[in-house]
Design an enzyme around this catalytic site. Structure first.
Site, PDB file in Angstrom:
ATOM      1  N   ASN A   1       0.209 -12.251   8.786  1.00  0.00           N
ATOM      2  CA  ASN A   1      -0.535 -12.771   9.945  1.00  0.00           C
ATOM      3  C   ASN A   1      -0.446 -14.293   9.988  1.00  0.00           C
ATOM      4  O   ASN A   1      -0.625 -14.963   8.962  1.00  0.00           O
ATOM      5  CB  ASN A   1      -2.008 -12.350   9.778  1.00  0.00           C
ATOM      6  CG  ASN A   1      -2.868 -12.576  11.012  1.00  0.00           C
ATOM      7  OD1 ASN A   1      -2.516 -12.121  12.099  1.00  0.00           O
ATOM      8  ND2 ASN A   1      -3.986 -13.261  10.848  1.00  0.00           N
TER       9      ASN A   1
ATOM     10  N   HIS B   1      -3.787 -17.875  19.216  1.00  0.00           N
ATOM     11  CA  HIS B   1      -4.813 -18.815  19.684  1.00  0.00           C
ATOM     12  C   HIS B   1      -4.107 -19.761  20.660  1.00  0.00           C
ATOM     13  O   HIS B   1      -3.376 -20.659  20.250  1.00  0.00           O
ATOM     14  CB  HIS B   1      -5.390 -19.608  18.513  1.00  0.00           C
ATOM     15  CG  HIS B   1      -6.145 -18.765  17.542  1.00  0.00           C
ATOM     16  ND1 HIS B   1      -7.349 -18.166  17.869  1.00  0.00           N
ATOM     17  CD2 HIS B   1      -5.897 -18.414  16.260  1.00  0.00           C
ATOM     18  CE1 HIS B   1      -7.793 -17.495  16.823  1.00  0.00           C
ATOM     19  NE2 HIS B   1      -6.930 -17.616  15.836  1.00  0.00           N
TER      20      HIS B   1
END
Ligand code: G3I
Length: 305
Positions: free
Chosen positions: A172, A209
């Site tokens: 991740n 993000h």
């Protein structure tokens, strides 16, 4: 379907949110969570500083509250995160040798994955190991690279497969959303190498993000999927408001829905009120739990796929 989770489930996907245990007593928060989402990620409660603050003494109270809540409502659970350079307790920062670091790494993976065996479908095994900028493939310096070396990632994935053979194992990271960025190329090369050598890895987590969504985001999902791993969008939030924000969210969801190996999306919070991006409004529900234009865009994109 009329909710995010139900709409995603039509194609066998999940739609999740990051959850804070401390908010589970707030009725509007829980009402929205339970109505809309069919997966959760603990925003902080499964990190190393929370789960093993003292060597060998595991504390799962806050994380268990999230897991119990999710299980009692039939939600899936993502595990976040086993090996990271941040939110580690002092004793980890002070690991003194390669052997000591390896023992700590394995002990932590066994302890946390063992506690949740059978309850967590996917683990973020290693989080944010690659450096921003620099040469393709360069890792950020951390206690793990300093004590063990770059091989710590492979060692962590091997330990994780042994600890819970049924969990999907993800790498991740953030800023690996642009298909051609150097950081993305580094992760891509690692995954390709792991697959070639039989190092266990099942998925790549794109944190996502965003300010702007990269124009080649869908191609990025496709290129990881083509390596034989799933892609999960793990920490989605997009700054801004109104139509521009809604359009950006729509593009992200459409990109995932276009790739069968993109198996689920998690937004990094339920409401703008508690987003980690203070001063911004990057989520699907406003501070009063009203649906935003971005919510409608996401729901439509899930339903229209
Ligand atoms: O719980 C303490 C509280 O007791 C204390 O009074 C307060 C004072 O600062 O701090 C509280 O802890 C904070 C914690 O969030 C819970 O709110 C920490 O300071 C704060 O650093 C921590 O921030 C989290 C951050 O990770 C830490 O790195 C954010 O909530 C969380 O959203 C964020 O999530 C990360 C992902 O794990 C990885 N990817 C990036 C993402 C966003 O930064």
């Amino acid at each position: 379907a009329g909710t995010l989770g139900a709409a995603a489930a039509q194609s066998g996907r999940y739609f999740g949110a990051a959850v804070a245990a401390g908010r589970l007593g707030e009725s509007a928060y829980v009402t929205t969570l339970d109505r809309e989402f069919n997966s959760v990620t603990a925003e902080n409660e499964m990190k190393w500083d929370a789960t093993e603050p003292t060597r060998g003494s595991f504390t799962f109270g806050s994380a268990d509250r999230i897991v119990d809540h999710a299980q009692s409502r039939g939600m899936k659970i993502r595990g976040h995160t086993l090996v990271w350079h941040a939110q580690i307790p002092g004793w980890v920062q002070n690991l003194s040798s390669a052997a000591d670091a390896r023992a700590a790494l394995t002990g932590h993976i066994n302890g946390v994955m063992g506690h949740y065996r059978g309850k967590i479908h996917t683990w973020d095994v290693v989080n944010e190991a690659f450096a921003d900028g620099g040469a393709v493939g360069s890792l950020r310096s951390s206690i793990w690279t300093q004590r063990i070396g770059n091989g710590f990632i492979e060692e962590a994935f091997r330990a994780a497969r042994a600890a819970d053979p049924n969990a999907k194992l993800c790498y991740n990271d953030y800023n690996i959303d642009d298909a051609d960025a150097a950081k993305t190329r580094g992760v891509y090369n690692m995954v390709r190498d792991f697959k070639a050598r039989g190092v266990p890895i099942d998925c790549v987590g794109l944190q996502s993000h965003f300010g702007q969504v990269p124009s080649n985001y869908r191609r990025n999902i496709e290129q990881f999927a083509a390596l034989g791993v799933d892609v999960q969008i793990t920490e989605l939030d997009i700054g801004g408001s109104g139509t521009a924000q809604a359009d950006a969210y729509r593009r992200v969801v459409e990109a995932c829905m276009a790739v069968s190996r993109c198996t689920g999306i998690t937004v990094w919070g339920v409401t703008d009120r508690y987003s980690w991006r203070s001063g911004d409004t990057p989520l699907l529900f406003d501070g009063n739990y009203n649906k935003k234009p971005a919510y409608d865009a996401v729901l439509n994109a899930l339903n229209n796929a």
